[in-house]
Every structure is written in C-alpha cells, then in structure tokens.
Design an enzyme around this catalytic site. Structure first.
Site, PDB file in Angstrom:
ATOM      1  N   LYS A 121     114.284  33.962 -50.312  1.00 55.28           N
ATOM      2  CA  LYS A 121     113.079  33.504 -51.011  1.00 55.28           C
ATOM      3  C   LYS A 121     113.314  33.433 -52.512  1.00 55.28           C
ATOM      4  O   LYS A 121     112.844  32.507 -53.174  1.00 55.28           O
ATOM      5  CB  LYS A 121     111.899  34.442 -50.722  1.00 55.28           C
ATOM      6  N   LYS A 204     114.873  28.864 -37.999  1.00 50.79           N
ATOM      7  CA  LYS A 204     113.661  29.444 -37.369  1.00 50.79           C
ATOM      8  C   LYS A 204     112.434  28.639 -37.785  1.00 50.79           C
ATOM      9  O   LYS A 204     112.383  28.093 -38.894  1.00 50.79           O
ATOM     10  CB  LYS A 204     113.505  30.919 -37.728  1.00 50.79           C
ATOM     11  N   LYS A 207     106.611  28.878 -41.821  1.00 56.08           N
ATOM     12  CA  LYS A 207     105.569  28.200 -42.608  1.00 56.08           C
ATOM     13  C   LYS A 207     106.100  27.771 -43.962  1.00 56.08           C
ATOM     14  O   LYS A 207     105.501  26.938 -44.629  1.00 56.08           O
ATOM     15  CB  LYS A 207     104.321  29.066 -42.735  1.00 56.08           C
TER      16      LYS A 207
END
Ligand code: TYM
Length: 347
Positions: A121, A204, A207
């Site tokens: 991230k 995967k 969102k």
C-alpha cells in the site's frame, strides 16, 4: 436487546472488516464473512467494523459514516444475529487505540516495516503520503484481537502475516509482563481463503484494484453482475477442469460456483467437461445473481432505518467494552501504570 450469554467453554472469536467501499465483494464474503454466520452459533463471536483502520487512508467523513452503516446492514443481511454475536464499530470502543499504543511500544520498527500489506500500500502512494497509521495498522489489528482474548480469528489468506504478528506480540507481552493475553490461531478455509480477480485471476479480488471489472460486489445490480461473470477471463483450451496452475481463471470460477452452491468442484467440472467455458459462465452468472439478490433486499431494508441500526451497534459496543475494559485493566496493571478506582474511575 439481550446480550449473548456464552457458555463458559465456548471459544472466543473475533474478526473485522473495513468500511472502505460501498459494498463488500465476493472475496470478503467467501474468505471471511460467510463463515462468521455459522460461528456465531458455536463460539462467543465478536465482529467488528474497523473504521479506525479505514482512516489509515484518506476518507471523506460523510462517506465513511454512510459506509459504516452499509457495512452493518450487509452483515445483518448475510445472517449475523445480534442476539447471538456481538456486532460493533471499532471507534466506539476506545480501548482499541489504547492497547494499540502499548503494543506499538513492543513492536520493532523493522518488524512493522516487513509487513507486506504495508509495503504494497505504501509503495502505491509513496513514503511521504503513506501515513504512520498505515504503518502501525497491523499493531492496531493485534490490539483488536488481543483485547477480546480471542482464541481464533476467521479471515482470508491475506491476513496471515498480521495474525502471525499478533501472536508474536501476545507472546512478547506475556513474556515481559506475565501471562495476560491469549495467543490466537488464524482460521482460514483452504480454497476460499483467497478469491481471485475475475479479470486478472492471479491477483486477489480487492476493493483497491485499479479496475473493478473483475471485482464482484455484493450490492451490485444484477445486470452488471451477469456482465462481469460472463466476461471473466478464462484460460486457453476449453475443458472445464480444476487446475490452479494452468487454468487459474476457470479454477477460480469453480471455487466460487462450489462455495455459493455447496456442490463439489469435481461435480461441477464434470458437468461442463469439454463443452467449453461459455455454459459455465452463463450458469455461474445466475448463481451469483441468486446469491446477491436476497442479501441486497435485506440490506436495503436495514438501511431504511438507520436509527435501528445505530442502536444495534450501540448495544454491541456496550457489550464489547465490558470485555475490552476488563482486559485493559489487567494490561494497565501489568504494564506498571498507576491503577485503582480512585485514579481510574470504574473501568
Ligand atoms: P478487509 O476489509 O480488507 O477484509 C475483510 C476480510 O475479507 C478477506 N478478504 C478476502 N478473502 C478471500 N479472498 C479475497 N480476495 C479477499 N479479500 C479480502 C480478508 O482477509 C478479511 O478477512 N485487516 C482486516 C480488518 C481487520 C481485522 C481485525 C480482521 C481489522 N482488525 C481484527 C481480523 C481481526 C482487513 O483486511 O479487512
């Protein structure tokens, strides 16, 4: 609302989900949430909407508040029953932030820096824009779990490293201060612990994916659901077979089909055999729509009465705080803080 009354020998479980999207996706559902429902009957279950985790990346306040209620509505709609489990919002239990601070003081800087979700991230936004909260995200997650002295944590595969850190921190606290915290076990179900993106079946379902074309949302309209499933990327060849190495796309569809219908993957693969991928996708699209439609209806009904939702969550927070406060009283005492009712009030 009657508080759930656990039998003394029942396992304690805790899990959480972030209110960071307008809908849960199929990965959240199969990897975690669908398993929370049966566990509320067999365990003393705590389920949390992780809004403190959500603000590790920027959130619009009004949107966050709305999504928190949408998350609660979806959890009730899939079958969580506040009479059987404790459903609450993380920020309504201030002990989470307090324990996170103490655990943060037991976490090595390098240890936190090795967390792959943080690395992924933060590399997307760069070191200057990645928040300190994002860095300490796994420490807060450890606090969530350890506050409730949970024995088991039902999550998807992507949470394995965070759970390992949680175990290490519990052991470290206990070694330094004496036995206080329960060392939890991860609970993942092989096969469904990692659902893949329909357009990119080696990544995967997420969102935060760049494109949402391969992400199936629980609250998505049926037309869009059908389109996404029918245009799933499949593999070369045409035989429907379970082969994660060479046929990741088809295998992912079989996993989803099997999980939503309860039929075995072998049985489904045999039904379509070498008739091509088209029939599988058309039928799976209907399975997905049939799964989503009643949940969507129930979610909408819960959202029509936000005051009722808020009161379910308030009751959950009260019950959660009782447990969290008891753990924190022990933790404060063990850590060497001044304690006692005259100093601390009645926690
Ligand atoms: P979140 O909101 O990102 O994900 C919620 C749950 O969904 C699972 N999941 C998946 N499972 C299978 N396949 C996928 N493609 C997939 N994508 C997501 C996640 O593993 C998770 O179980 N950090 C947690 C929230 C949290 C938490 C906790 C969980 C905060 N505190 C304490 C357990 C215990 C998370 O990632 O949420």
């Amino acid at each position: 609302m009657t508080a759930p009354t656990p039998a003394p020998d029942r396992r304690r479980i805790l899990s959480g989900i972030q209110p960071t999207a307008d809908s849960f996706h199929l990965g959240n559902y199969l990897g975690a949430v669908s398993r929370w429902v049966p566990m509320q009957d067999s365990a003393d279950a705590f389920y949390m909407i992780a809004d403190l985790h959500a603000i590790t990346v920027e959130q619009d306040p009004a949107v966050l508040r709305h999504r928190t209620r949408v998350a609660a509505a979806q959890l009730l709609a899939v079958g969580l029953d506040p009479a059987k489990c404790t459903l609450f919002v993380q920020s309504q239990v201030p002990e989470h932030a307090e324990l996170a601070w103490i655990l943060g003081c037991l976490t090595g800087f390098g240890e936190a820096g090795r967390m792959t979700q943080f690395k992924d991230k933060s590399s997307k936004v760069g070191a200057e824009r990645a928040s300190v909260g994002l860095f300490t995200y796994p420490v807060l997650q450890a606090a969530d779990i350890l506050l409730y002295r949970a024995n088991a944590v039902p999550v998807g595969e992507d949470q394995r490293q965070h759970l390992e850190l949680t175990r290490v921190l519990a052991q470290r606290f206990n070694a330094r201060y004496g036995p206080t915290l329960t060392v939890p076990e991860p609970e993942m179900v092989k096969g469904i612990a990692k659902i893949f993106d329909l357009q990119n079946p080696t990544a995967k379902m997420s969102k935060s994916a760049d494109s949402q074309a391969g992400v199936i949302d629980l609250l998505e309209d049926p037309k869009s659901l059908r389109k996404k499933v029918r245009s799933a990327v499949t593999d070369s060849g045409h035989e429907v077979a379970i082969d994660p190495e060479n046929k990741p796309g088809v295998t992912n569809l079989l996993v989803i089909y099997s999980a939503l219908t309860g039929r075995s993957m072998e049985d489904i693969a045999a039904q379509y055999g070498d008739s091509g991928y088209g029939g599988l996708k058309v039928d799976l699209a209907e399975v997905v729509v049939e799964w989503a439609t009643p949940i969507q209806e129930r979610t909408r009904a819960y959202l029509e009465d936000p005051a009722a939702l808020d009161s379910v969550l308030a009751a959950g927070a009260r019950r959660a705080r009782e447990v969290a406060a008891a753990t924190m009283a022990d933790v404060r005492e063990r850590t060497g803080f001044l304690v006692g009712t005259s100093l601390m009030g009645t926690a």
